[in-house]
Enzyme design. Structure first.
Site, PDB file in Angstrom:
ATOM      1  N   ASP A 200       0.677  -1.043  -0.345  1.00 55.45           N
ATOM      2  CA  ASP A 200      -0.195   0.104  -0.451  1.00 55.45           C
ATOM      3  C   ASP A 200       0.264   1.012  -0.176  1.00 55.45           C
ATOM      4  O   ASP A 200       2.095   1.009   0.695  1.00 55.45           O
ATOM      5  CB  ASP A 200      -0.639  -0.191   1.374  1.00 55.45           C
ATOM      6  CG  ASP A 200      -1.846   1.400   0.977  1.00 55.45           C
ATOM      7  OD1 ASP A 200      -2.529   1.455   0.472  1.00 55.45           O
ATOM      8  OD2 ASP A 200      -2.325   1.712   2.721  1.00 55.45           O
TER       9      ASP A 200
ATOM     10  N   ASP B  21      -0.177   5.511   1.205  1.00 54.07           N
ATOM     11  CA  ASP B  21      -0.545   5.709   2.108  1.00 54.07           C
ATOM     12  C   ASP B  21      -0.860   4.839   3.351  1.00 54.07           C
ATOM     13  O   ASP B  21      -1.224   4.166   3.491  1.00 54.07           O
ATOM     14  CB  ASP B  21      -1.751   6.676   1.907  1.00 54.07           C
ATOM     15  CG  ASP B  21      -1.763   8.076   1.064  1.00 54.07           C
ATOM     16  OD1 ASP B  21      -1.060   8.335   0.953  1.00 54.07           O
ATOM     17  OD2 ASP B  21      -2.866   7.572   0.201  1.00 54.07           O
TER      18      ASP B  21
ATOM     19  N   ASP C 257      -1.252  -1.123   6.116  1.00 57.15           N
ATOM     20  CA  ASP C 257      -1.030  -0.385   7.339  1.00 57.15           C
ATOM     21  C   ASP C 257      -2.793  -0.531   7.682  1.00 57.15           C
ATOM     22  O   ASP C 257      -3.229   0.197   8.954  1.00 57.15           O
ATOM     23  CB  ASP C 257      -0.835   1.385   7.236  1.00 57.15           C
ATOM     24  CG  ASP C 257      -1.779   2.157   6.604  1.00 57.15           C
ATOM     25  OD1 ASP C 257      -2.376   1.220   5.240  1.00 57.15           O
ATOM     26  OD2 ASP C 257      -2.588   2.879   6.770  1.00 57.15           O
TER      27      ASP C 257
END
Length: 259
Positions: A13, A15, A209
């Site tokens: 990922d 961000d 995250d």
């Protein structure tokens, strides 16, 4: 239980893993550099459909992260791939930004508000009541409802913003029609991404995250999963979910040596 194969391909990922509010997370540059030096297939993924891969390449480059355009995979690209497979050369009414409209143009779709095959909802900072009303009427008239991603909120310097999932809920409430979400946690986004780099899930890993999108998508696609604690999911929240990542690490810096 069979032992997992060594990791030969990496999906991550963006961000919360590589960058946070426009600033690289320590270790991100070393991770990307190591991937490029070893020649291992990799993709940087984002559920944000606002930007084209070329836009994101330029944004990351300004932060010192050299990610080639072909190594960036967005929910807009996954949505376009899905629509091209389902109904080649179709038509769509689109609520979204250049990342989504460009992806649909590139597969030969015609964007129209006249009896489209699909209403496609993506991310934008300017959701208008007029556009949402038109989407509701087109769906009620028979257009199929597609969304790039289910994220209900997105980050900003001022705090959370309503995102695609929230607007999709409004349209669903008004039409009684649930959308098909192409982005994470739909494993479709992961599988199309793996196909794009010629990788196999058994020897691939997903770094994220968020438990509810990144880790779930990686798990359902059959990959090893790494949760980093530099984004939205904290350590205390992990046990609230009925599934777990393969490994939890503090940040992307802890994964560099695994490449």
């Amino acid at each position: 239980m069979a032992e997992r194969k060594p990791i030969e391909s990496w999906l991550t990922d963006m961000d919360g893993v590589l960058i946070h509010e426009g600033v690289p997370i320590p270790g991100a540059d070393a991770f990307i550099k190591k991937l490029r030096e070893t020649g291992k297939p990799f993709l940087v993924l984002t559920n944000n459909s606002m930007y084209t891969a070329r836009d994101l390449h330029a944004r990351l480059a300004r932060m010192g992260l050299d990610v080639p355009v072909e190594n960036i995979w967005t929910s807009a690209l996954a949505t376009a791939q899905f629509l091209d497979d389902q109904r080649p050369g179709g038509t769509a009414y689109v609520i979204g930004e250049a990342g989504l409209t460009t992806a649909l143009h590139d597969i030969g779709y015609v964007l129209t508000d006249h009896a489209p095959d699909y209403v496609v909802l993506g991310e934008t900072r300017t959701y208008s009541f007029e556009a949402m009303t038109k989407a509701v009427r087109l769906i009620n008239a028979g257009a199929r409802f597609i969304c790039t991603n289910p994220d209900e909120t997105g980050p900003s310097l001022e705090g959370p913003l309503p995102a695609t999932g929230s607007v999709a809920a409004l349209i669903t409430k008004a039409t009684g029609k649930d959308p098909y979400f192409a982005g994470k946690p739909n494993p479709l986004m992961m599988r199309t991404g793996l196909n794009a780099i010629g990788a196999h899930s058994e020897s691939s890993a997903m770094i994220g995250d968020r438990m509810d999108t990144d880790i779930l998508a990686g798990l359902e696609a059959g990959m090893q999963t790494f949760l980093v604690l530099t984004g939205l999911t904290g350590l205390a929240e992990v046990d609230r979910y009925p599934f777990r990542p393969s490994k939890i690490v503090d940040s992307i810096a802890d994964i560099v040596d695994r490449v």
